[in-house]
Scaffold this active site. Structure first.
Site: not given
Length: 309
Positions: A208, A210, A258
């Site tokens: 992911t 952030n 995320e």
């Protein structure tokens, strides 16, 4: 569109057609006013002018009220207004001193001496000046003295779209991003800088990015999982987003934003990306370990791809 941030820098226009307001979100109700503004400017070979304020008046008039969240940063507002064909945008610094101007002082100093207004286009509930004392009736009664024409967008024209910035905020706070999309006339967006996280996602096949959102007043939709489009410096991608505290793997209680970007392999650290909210998938849940979380993420990806088409 020419953006001006100081009264002294505004040029003397021969045929200024003006509207004013905070225009948070530049939603479909605002777009009705902007459409009439630009149409009127074209009809009179004039220049369309939007007068707006920054910071938001509520933050100045009620500094102890920390509840306000905005649909658009000033940069997003500028971009949206440009998309609707505005010629000039004047962003006035909203201060306590400015808020003390009477309606007469506001008209003389801003609309006449600075903008040289020839026509004023306003929404049906428009107020201005100290304690919101000025309104359409006041303008109409004094228009001949001021030397400009006033047009009010009829109440039914605004209300037929049934929208307000507060309605959109309420929808987003419930995760109802499809409703927000309808009222805005486009997907709700947030922009942020990609920062390093715990990097757990990559260990289970779902890396992911952030996001750190710089503007503290920008409204973040309700916690949960969403289908999103992601604008990156490398182009637009599909993705799924989690807003929440990651209860399965983190007990800090800190909210993160995320996004897992489908079919993307680049490095985005330190770069700005924009999320376009397309659909709500589910609330954030706590799972019994990483295996259960990973199985759910597979389902979330299928749901996201279905919503994204």
């Amino acid at each position: 569109m020419i953006v001006i941030r100081e009264l002294k820098d505004f040029p003397e226009l021969p045929q200024a057609v003006v509207t004013s307001g905070t225009f948070d979100g530049v939603h479909v109700g605002h777009q009705k006013i902007l459409s009439r503004l630009t149409e009127t400017a074209r009809q009179h070979n004039g220049q369309s002018v939007v007068l707006t304020y920054w910071p938001h008046p509520r933050t100045v008039l009620n500094p102890n009220d920390t509840s306000l969240r905005l649909l658009s940063t000033i940069e997003e507002r500028i971009e949206a207004l440009e998309n609707y064909g505005v010629d000039y945008l004047l962003i006035l610094p909203f201060t306590k001193e400015f808020a003390q101007l009477s309606s007469e002082e506001y008209i003389q100093q801003i609309l006449l001496n600075t903008l040289h207004t020839k026509k004023l286009v306003i929404g049906y509930d428009h107020h201005f000046g100290r304690n919101r004392e000025g309104n359409f009736d006041y303008l109409q009664q004094n228009a001949a003295r001021y030397g400009f024409v006033v047009e009010e967008i009829p109440r039914q024209d605004i209300e037929e779209v049934g929208v307000s910035s507060s309605k959109i905020r309420t929808a987003l706070e419930k995760g109802e991003v499809e409703t927000a999309h309808k009222y805005l006339g486009r997907p709700y967006t947030i922009t942020g800088t990609v920062v390093k996280g715990k990097q757990l996602g990559r260990t289970i096949g779902y890396p992911t990015a952030n996001l750190e959102v710089k503007d503290a007043l920008k409204l973040i939709p309700a916690q949960g999982v969403y289908a999103v489009l992601v604008n990156t410096p490398q182009g637009q991608y599909k993705g799924m987003l989690n807003i929440g505290v990651n209860p399965t793997v983190d007990d800090s209680g800190k909210q993160t934003i995320e996004v897992h970007i489908f079919d993307f392999n680049g490095d985005l650290y330190g770069q700005d990306i924009t999320l376009l909210f397309i659909g709500y998938i589910r609330p954030e849940l706590k799972f019994d370990g990483l295996e259960a979380l990973t199985q759910q993420l597979h389902q979330d990806q299928e749901s996201a791809l279905h919503l994204l088409g």
